[in-house]
Design a protein around this motif. Sequence first.
Motif, PDB file in Angstrom:
ATOM      1  N   GLU A   3      -6.847   0.486   7.928  1.00 18.08           N
ATOM      2  CA  GLU A   3      -6.937   0.385   6.469  1.00 18.08           C
ATOM      3  C   GLU A   3      -6.369  -0.952   5.986  1.00 18.08           C
ATOM      4  N   LEU A   4      -5.325  -1.421   6.646  1.00 17.03           N
ATOM      5  CA  LEU A   4      -4.698  -2.700   6.301  1.00 17.03           C
ATOM      6  C   LEU A   4      -5.477  -3.902   6.830  1.00 17.03           C
ATOM      7  N   LEU A  53       0.811  -1.218   0.000  1.00 16.29           N
ATOM      8  CA  LEU A  53       0.000   0.000   0.000  1.00 16.29           C
ATOM      9  C   LEU A  53       0.846   1.270   0.000  1.00 16.29           C
TER      10      LEU A  53
END
Length: 139
Positions: free
Chosen positions: A63-64, A12
């Motif tokens: 988010e991960l 990311l």
Amino acid sequence: MSEDLAARLHSLGYRLTPQRQLVLRAVEKLGHGTPDEILAEVQQHASAVNVSTIYRTLEVLEELGLVRHTHLSDRAPTYHSVTDHEHFHLVCRNCHRVISVDPEVAAPLTKALEQQHGFVVDVGHLAIFGECVECDQDD
């Protein structure tokens, strides 16, 4: 875990920093922690970390898919690791006790909501407020 975390962050566009490792370890150690509680835990190992770093890091970790949050009070969100079992929370309004409950307990409700309203419940974000049995017996 560190190599997996490093790979996920890199995919990311992020790096695995010491602060990210410390925040994730703090969340895992605390079980459930507010940003301030996580900050206090992290500062035992790295005193230069501030609360804005904690919030930014928690955002990236969420988010991960490595942490989740819920609101167990009207204050800051409470974070927990996804390595823990999937669960929702019962929160006593009197003593503030938090009970983790298996999502299967809510399955009839979540199935009914999906069938009747086309709504899929995010059980891990769910917190139900009420009164625990210990407080109920005090009345």
